[in-house]
Scaffold this motif. Structure first.
Motif, PDB file in Angstrom:
ATOM      1  N   LEU A 356       0.831  -1.203   0.000  1.00 53.47           N
ATOM      2  CA  LEU A 356       0.000   0.000   0.000  1.00 53.47           C
ATOM      3  C   LEU A 356       0.869   1.257   0.000  1.00 53.47           C
ATOM      4  O   LEU A 356       0.574   2.226  -0.711  1.00 53.47           O
ATOM      5  N   VAL A 357       1.946   1.253   0.777  1.00 55.66           N
ATOM      6  CA  VAL A 357       2.854   2.410   0.804  1.00 55.66           C
ATOM      7  C   VAL A 357       3.449   2.654  -0.578  1.00 55.66           C
ATOM      8  O   VAL A 357       3.494   3.792  -1.076  1.00 55.66           O
ATOM      9  N   GLN A 358       3.931   1.592  -1.229  1.00 50.74           N
ATOM     10  CA  GLN A 358       4.524   1.736  -2.554  1.00 50.74           C
ATOM     11  C   GLN A 358       3.504   2.244  -3.571  1.00 50.74           C
ATOM     12  O   GLN A 358       3.820   3.098  -4.411  1.00 50.74           O
ATOM     13  N   LYS A 359       2.274   1.737  -3.474  1.00 52.36           N
ATOM     14  CA  LYS A 359       1.231   2.143  -4.432  1.00 52.36           C
ATOM     15  C   LYS A 359       0.897   3.616  -4.257  1.00 52.36           C
ATOM     16  O   LYS A 359       0.828   4.376  -5.244  1.00 52.36           O
ATOM     17  N   LEU A 360       0.671   4.050  -3.014  1.00 52.83           N
ATOM     18  CA  LEU A 360       0.323   5.446  -2.772  1.00 52.83           C
ATOM     19  C   LEU A 360       1.466   6.377  -3.144  1.00 52.83           C
ATOM     20  O   LEU A 360       1.248   7.446  -3.731  1.00 52.83           O
ATOM     21  N   TRP A 361       2.683   5.958  -2.825  1.00 56.60           N
ATOM     22  CA  TRP A 361       3.850   6.811  -3.116  1.00 56.60           C
ATOM     23  C   TRP A 361       4.042   6.954  -4.633  1.00 56.60           C
ATOM     24  O   TRP A 361       4.365   8.035  -5.123  1.00 56.60           O
ATOM     25  N   ARG A 362       3.817   5.883  -5.354  1.00 57.16           N
ATOM     26  CA  ARG A 362       3.981   5.948  -6.808  1.00 57.16           C
ATOM     27  C   ARG A 362       2.901   6.817  -7.436  1.00 57.16           C
ATOM     28  O   ARG A 362       3.180   7.637  -8.315  1.00 57.16           O
ATOM     29  N   LEU A 363       1.636   6.655  -6.975  1.00 61.36           N
ATOM     30  CA  LEU A 363       0.562   7.495  -7.503  1.00 61.36           C
ATOM     31  C   LEU A 363       0.778   8.959  -7.152  1.00 61.36           C
ATOM     32  O   LEU A 363       0.505   9.856  -7.961  1.00 61.36           O
ATOM     33  N   LEU A 364       1.286   9.206  -5.957  1.00 66.75           N
ATOM     34  CA  LEU A 364       1.487  10.574  -5.495  1.00 66.75           C
ATOM     35  C   LEU A 364       2.558  11.292  -6.302  1.00 66.75           C
ATOM     36  O   LEU A 364       2.464  12.502  -6.546  1.00 66.75           O
ATOM     37  N   ASN A 365       3.564  10.570  -6.759  1.00 59.50           N
ATOM     38  CA  ASN A 365       4.682  11.200  -7.445  1.00 59.50           C
ATOM     39  C   ASN A 365       4.561  11.179  -8.964  1.00 59.50           C
ATOM     40  O   ASN A 365       5.186  11.996  -9.639  1.00 59.50           O
ATOM     41  N   ASP A 366       3.778  10.260  -9.498  1.00 49.81           N
ATOM     42  CA  ASP A 366       3.746  10.099 -10.949  1.00 49.81           C
ATOM     43  C   ASP A 366       2.508  10.680 -11.610  1.00 49.81           C
ATOM     44  O   ASP A 366       2.506  10.872 -12.826  1.00 49.81           O
ATOM     45  N   HIS A 367       1.440  10.941 -10.836  1.00 57.63           N
ATOM     46  CA  HIS A 367       0.201  11.394 -11.474  1.00 57.63           C
ATOM     47  C   HIS A 367       0.291  12.873 -11.804  1.00 57.63           C
ATOM     48  O   HIS A 367       0.913  13.663 -11.093  1.00 57.63           O
ATOM     49  N   VAL A 368      -0.357  13.265 -12.900  1.00 57.38           N
ATOM     50  CA  VAL A 368      -0.301  14.651 -13.360  1.00 57.38           C
ATOM     51  C   VAL A 368      -1.506  15.466 -12.879  1.00 57.38           C
ATOM     52  O   VAL A 368      -1.499  16.694 -12.998  1.00 57.38           O
ATOM     53  N   ASP A 369      -2.535  14.806 -12.405  1.00 58.47           N
ATOM     54  CA  ASP A 369      -3.735  15.502 -11.934  1.00 58.47           C
ATOM     55  C   ASP A 369      -3.436  16.160 -10.589  1.00 58.47           C
ATOM     56  O   ASP A 369      -3.189  15.480  -9.584  1.00 58.47           O
ATOM     57  N   LEU A 370      -3.458  17.503 -10.558  1.00 62.21           N
ATOM     58  CA  LEU A 370      -3.080  18.225  -9.348  1.00 62.21           C
ATOM     59  C   LEU A 370      -4.061  17.973  -8.208  1.00 62.21           C
ATOM     60  O   LEU A 370      -3.655  17.766  -7.061  1.00 62.21           O
ATOM     61  N   ASN A 371      -5.363  17.992  -8.513  1.00 59.81           N
ATOM     62  CA  ASN A 371      -6.365  17.760  -7.477  1.00 59.81           C
ATOM     63  C   ASN A 371      -6.225  16.359  -6.890  1.00 59.81           C
ATOM     64  O   ASN A 371      -6.325  16.154  -5.671  1.00 59.81           O
ATOM     65  N   LEU A 372      -5.967  15.373  -7.762  1.00 57.21           N
ATOM     66  CA  LEU A 372      -5.789  14.004  -7.282  1.00 57.21           C
ATOM     67  C   LEU A 372      -4.544  13.887  -6.411  1.00 57.21           C
ATOM     68  O   LEU A 372      -4.548  13.184  -5.393  1.00 57.21           O
ATOM     69  N   ARG A 373      -3.481  14.555  -6.776  1.00 53.47           N
ATOM     70  CA  ARG A 373      -2.248  14.497  -5.970  1.00 53.47           C
ATOM     71  C   ARG A 373      -2.467  15.115  -4.592  1.00 53.47           C
ATOM     72  O   ARG A 373      -1.935  14.625  -3.593  1.00 53.47           O
ATOM     73  N   CYS A 374      -3.239  16.192  -4.532  1.00 55.45           N
ATOM     74  CA  CYS A 374      -3.551  16.795  -3.232  1.00 55.45           C
ATOM     75  C   CYS A 374      -4.368  15.833  -2.365  1.00 55.45           C
ATOM     76  O   CYS A 374      -4.119  15.694  -1.159  1.00 55.45           O
ATOM     77  N   CYS A 375      -5.343  15.161  -2.988  1.00 58.80           N
ATOM     78  CA  CYS A 375      -6.144  14.180  -2.234  1.00 58.80           C
ATOM     79  C   CYS A 375      -5.282  13.001  -1.777  1.00 58.80           C
ATOM     80  O   CYS A 375      -5.448  12.503  -0.653  1.00 58.80           O
ATOM     81  N   LEU A 376      -4.372  12.543  -2.635  1.00 56.56           N
ATOM     82  CA  LEU A 376      -3.481  11.442  -2.253  1.00 56.56           C
ATOM     83  C   LEU A 376      -2.545  11.849  -1.128  1.00 56.56           C
ATOM     84  O   LEU A 376      -2.247  11.050  -0.232  1.00 56.56           O
ATOM     85  N   ALA A 377      -2.078  13.104  -1.170  1.00 57.37           N
ATOM     86  CA  ALA A 377      -1.221  13.588  -0.076  1.00 57.37           C
ATOM     87  C   ALA A 377      -1.996  13.615   1.240  1.00 57.37           C
ATOM     88  O   ALA A 377      -1.452  13.259   2.300  1.00 57.37           O
ATOM     89  N   GLN A 378      -3.268  14.009   1.183  1.00 59.80           N
ATOM     90  CA  GLN A 378      -4.095  14.006   2.396  1.00 59.80           C
ATOM     91  C   GLN A 378      -4.316  12.585   2.900  1.00 59.80           C
ATOM     92  O   GLN A 378      -4.274  12.325   4.116  1.00 59.80           O
ATOM     93  N   LEU A 379      -4.551  11.639   1.977  1.00 56.90           N
ATOM     94  CA  LEU A 379      -4.723  10.241   2.374  1.00 56.90           C
ATOM     95  C   LEU A 379      -3.448   9.691   2.999  1.00 56.90           C
ATOM     96  O   LEU A 379      -3.497   9.014   4.046  1.00 56.90           O
TER      97      LEU A 379
END
Length: 452
Positions: A356-379
């Motif tokens: 789960l840590v690897q999945k969230l960290w990869r999505l947080l760093n690789d996704h281009v959607d700014l709103n999604l990255r903010c939500c992932l950072a909050q999660l």
């Protein structure tokens, strides 16, 4: 403020509108000339105002005031005074068709709260059913609903509010009486919209929401009779869910209400057939369903992940976050995961693992959607805070920068190099290239001087 002289019985009181009304002062305090108060009636102050008054002042304000804002406040505050006089006042307002419909709806919910769990033997849990039958009952038989006619919009909205309010009424033990369940099922079964020019989808949703509120959280001897009635309703709910697929309602609101009903039954362990797992919600995540249905399915799956520690459902949501084409659905899925946290920090949980840590960290760093990255950072912050997750071996996890080879990598497979680190190495390479160009040009100049 309305002021009167010290007297008892009824008296004519002038209102700010110029109207004079008869007010019964027998229940008021004889030592105070004030009947009720309105603070900042013009709403000029930018602040929240909390007014504390005796119950008889709230009763008079609700019955006789012409300001709908303060009537709404009075109906809300009377929840704190569950007396027989309060129940009579709220019932009067509900039955008054001249009263603003939102005030009547607020009074209806306050009446349901006053009736629920009331220890007064004169208060009947079926009081709201009697009020509904007087307004919406058939002329031949009050116990049967009349044919739908939504030409009067205030009555239409009040009818929806009745369904939800009746479903929220509980007895002294916190259980719904079988009569209430049977009443709501009668409204659903005999709902007739043939001669109505308006759609009745939202009325059906209100009835299903009321039935959802009647589902008991625990099973005991007293809840068994209620649960038997609720289980009899399940085939009707499944039929409505299938009908809504063939003839969709507006935004498929009926399907969303049916999914919430089935989810509560599953969550409390009241279903023992093929609907007992979360596969029904995973099927409604696919594209082709309305956004309303997909959001409802995401919300219920997030609850399953939290309550059941279901790694399969969590992977379904993570795949949805990574690959779905709708930005709204991706962000909504992440929001549901941090609104209902999977686990607390440093909690020993099956879902608290390195994958789960690897999945969230990869999505947080690789996704281009700014709103999604903010939500992932909050999660990520909700689950792990600012410290290293306990499931990550801190002694062996690091980013290795090879200055000689001008590369950066992690010593753990599956965890990518952060984008900030990649930009740093790229900048380092540019600076080194620039320095090498400067050094080669200086050598040429020195060689030229020596030759000269």
């Amino acid at each position: 403020a309305v002021v009167s002289t010290q007297s008892t019985g009824k008296k004519k009181i002038p209102l700010f509108t110029g109207e004079e009304i008869d007010i019964d002062l027998s229940h008021s305090d004889q030592d105070s000339p004030v009947i009720w108060l309105r603070v900042d009636p013009e709403m000029l102050w930018l602040c929240k105002i909390h007014v504390q008054m005796p119950d008889y002042m709230w009763h008079a304000l609700l019955l006789h005031e012409r300001d709908v804002v303060y009537q709404h406040i009075a109906a809300e505050m009377l929840v704190n005074f569950p007396t027989q006089k309060t129940i009579s006042t709220l019932s009067t307002v509900i039955m008054d068709s001249k009263c603003f419909y939102k005030v009547r709806i607020r009074a209806l919910h306050s009446l349901a709260a006053c009736v629920s769990g009331n220890n007064d033997p004169t208060v009947n849990e079926d009081l709201l059913i009697g009020l509904f039958q007087k307004i919406y009952g058939s002329a031949d038989n009050e116990k049967m609903p009349r044919m739908n006619n939504f030409s009067d919009f205030p009555q239409y909205f009040l009818q929806q509010a009745f369904m939800r309010a009746v479903g929220s009424v509980k007895d002294g033990a916190g259980m719904t009486t079988p009569k209430i369940v049977q009443f709501l099922f009668t409204q659903l079964y005999y709902n007739d919209n043939q001669s109505n020019e308006y759609d009745d989808s939202y009325l059906i949703v209100a009835i299903i929401d009321g039935l959802t509120s009647t589902i008991p959280m625990k099973v005991d001897l007293k809840a068994e009779s209620v649960l038997g009635h609720v289980r009899q309703i399940l085939p009707k709910i499944v039929a409505l869910l299938n009908i809504d697929k063939k003839m969709p309602s507006y935004q498929q609101v009926v399907s969303s209400a049916c999914l919430r009903f089935i989810a509560k039954l599953i969550r409390h362990g009241h279903i023992m057939d093929n609907l007992k797992d979360s596969s029904i919600f995973s099927a409604h995540l696919k594209r082709g369903q309305s956004l309303n249905v997909r959001c409802t399915a995401i919300q219920q799956l997030a609850r399953f992940v939290k309550n059941e520690n279901s790694e399969r459902d969590l992977n379904t949501l993570l795949s949805l976050i990574e690959f779905d084409s709708s930005a709204m659905i991706r962000s909504y899925a992440v929001q549901q995961l941090y609104k209902l946290p999977l686990f607390t920090r440093h909690q020993d949980c099956l879902l608290n693992n390195l994958h789960l840590v690897q999945k969230l960290w990869r999505l947080l760093n690789d996704h281009v959607d700014l709103n999604l990255r903010c939500c992932l950072a909050q999660l990520y912050y909700t689950l792990y805070g600012r410290s290293t997750p306990a499931c990550v071996p801190t002694n062996n996890c690091a980013v290795v920068i090879d200055l000689k080879g001008q590369t950066a990598r992690t010593n753990m497979p599956g965890i990518p190099v952060p984008s900030a680190m990649r930009s740093f190495t790229a900048k380092f390479e540019d600076e080194k290239k620039y320095n090498s160009d400067d050094s080669s040009s200086s050598k040429k100049k020195k060689r030229h001087k020596s030759d000269f």
